[in-house]
Design an enzyme around this catalytic site. Sequence first.
Site, mmCIF file in Angstrom:
data_model
loop_
_atom_site.group_PDB
_atom_site.id
_atom_site.type_symbol
_atom_site.label_atom_id
_atom_site.label_comp_id
_atom_site.label_asym_id
_atom_site.label_seq_id
_atom_site.Cartn_x
_atom_site.Cartn_y
_atom_site.Cartn_z
ATOM 1 N N ASP A 264 -15.531 7.897 60.836
ATOM 2 C CA ASP A 264 -14.364 8.407 61.482
ATOM 3 C C ASP A 264 -13.138 7.700 61.154
ATOM 4 O OD1 ASP A 264 -13.851 10.505 64.230
ATOM 5 O OD2 ASP A 264 -12.120 9.041 63.745
ATOM 6 N N ILE A 265 -12.116 8.116 60.892
ATOM 7 C CA ILE A 265 -10.852 7.353 60.421
ATOM 8 C C ILE A 265 -10.270 6.493 61.774
ATOM 9 C CG2 ILE A 265 -8.902 8.920 61.036
ATOM 10 C CD1 ILE A 265 -7.754 8.458 58.357
ATOM 11 N N VAL B 298 -9.841 19.129 64.511
ATOM 12 C CA VAL B 298 -9.797 19.641 63.221
ATOM 13 C C VAL B 298 -10.829 20.770 63.326
ATOM 14 C CG1 VAL B 298 -10.799 19.014 60.895
ATOM 15 C CG2 VAL B 298 -9.671 17.230 62.346
ATOM 16 N N ASN C 25 -16.875 19.075 69.623
ATOM 17 C CA ASN C 25 -15.911 19.122 70.510
ATOM 18 C C ASN C 25 -15.479 20.782 69.980
ATOM 19 O OD1 ASN C 25 -15.450 17.117 71.957
ATOM 20 N ND2 ASN C 25 -14.340 16.260 70.132
ATOM 21 N N HIS D 273 -17.820 19.637 63.281
ATOM 22 C CA HIS D 273 -18.160 18.367 63.019
ATOM 23 C C HIS D 273 -18.910 17.833 64.257
ATOM 24 C CE1 HIS D 273 -14.056 18.353 64.265
ATOM 25 N NE2 HIS D 273 -14.404 17.066 64.715
ATOM 26 N N MET D 274 -20.001 17.184 63.952
ATOM 27 C CA MET D 274 -20.578 16.429 65.055
ATOM 28 C C MET D 274 -20.339 14.822 64.870
ATOM 29 S SD MET D 274 -24.865 15.989 65.596
ATOM 30 C CE MET D 274 -24.835 17.787 66.156
ATOM 31 N N HIS D 275 -19.938 14.340 66.070
ATOM 32 C CA HIS D 275 -19.552 12.803 66.036
ATOM 33 C C HIS D 275 -20.872 12.100 66.356
ATOM 34 C CE1 HIS D 275 -15.049 13.156 66.834
ATOM 35 N NE2 HIS D 275 -15.373 14.445 66.962
HETATM 36 P P1 DGP Z 1 -12.222 16.228 66.999
HETATM 37 O O1 DGP Z 1 -11.181 15.934 68.098
HETATM 38 O O2 DGP Z 1 -13.542 16.552 67.525
HETATM 39 O O3 DGP Z 1 -11.537 17.678 66.215
HETATM 40 O O4 DGP Z 1 -12.309 15.044 65.985
HETATM 41 C C1 DGP Z 1 -11.699 14.772 64.754
HETATM 42 C C2 DGP Z 1 -12.013 13.370 64.344
HETATM 43 O O5 DGP Z 1 -11.586 13.264 62.971
HETATM 44 C C3 DGP Z 1 -11.186 12.450 65.049
HETATM 45 O O6 DGP Z 1 -12.025 11.523 65.651
HETATM 46 C C4 DGP Z 1 -10.360 11.715 63.798
HETATM 47 C C5 DGP Z 1 -11.234 12.050 62.582
HETATM 48 N N1 DGP Z 1 -10.226 12.384 61.297
HETATM 49 C C6 DGP Z 1 -9.294 13.169 61.464
HETATM 50 N N2 DGP Z 1 -8.564 13.136 60.181
HETATM 51 C C7 DGP Z 1 -9.469 12.411 59.482
HETATM 52 C C8 DGP Z 1 -9.588 11.984 58.070
HETATM 53 O O7 DGP Z 1 -8.696 12.125 57.166
HETATM 54 N N3 DGP Z 1 -10.552 11.017 57.709
HETATM 55 C C9 DGP Z 1 -11.704 10.839 58.579
HETATM 56 N N4 DGP Z 1 -12.401 9.967 58.115
HETATM 57 N N5 DGP Z 1 -11.498 11.072 59.839
HETATM 58 C C10 DGP Z 1 -10.617 11.959 60.208
#
Ligand code: DGP
Length: 116
Positions: free
Chosen positions: A29-30, A95, A86, A99-101
């Site tokens: 995660d970024i 996004v 989420n 996706h699963m965190h």
């Molecule tokens: P959610 O709230 O569940 O949709 O989480 C989206 C996650 O995606 C958030 O923790 C930050 C991550 N994220 C958003 N843009 C990028 C990106 O361009 N690269 C990476 N590695 N993560 C990203």
Amino acid sequence: MTTIFAKIIRGEIPANIVYQDDLVTAFRDINPGAPTHILIVPNKVIPTANDLTEADEAVAGRMMRVAAILAEREGIAASGYRLIINCNKHGGQEVYHLHMHLVGGRPLGPMLNRAA
Ligand code: DGP
């Protein structure tokens, strides 16, 4: 349909990819919320958990399996971790590519902010 995660999966924008196979890709995660914070993403765009169909059962299962593999690899399987998906506005989804965190590496506290 394309998403920022689809671009990461295709290698069009950089990311720290830690796992990839025929069904899923996982990358850090970024904006990590814990020492381990990895996103496990279907290679095909499925916008939300609401959009999963019977045909997606293999990919959904693979997401779970890869989470366990990566937890072991990260050294957090025994100490524990949290898997989060989420969905939509109330779920805090940002996004719209399922996706699963995988989050761990420290005590994570209670699951929900009950004051909200
Ligand atoms: P959610 O709230 O569940 O949709 O989480 C989206 C996650 O995606 C958030 O923790 C930050 C991550 N994220 C958003 N843009 C990028 C990106 O361009 N690269 C990476 N590695 N993560 C990203």
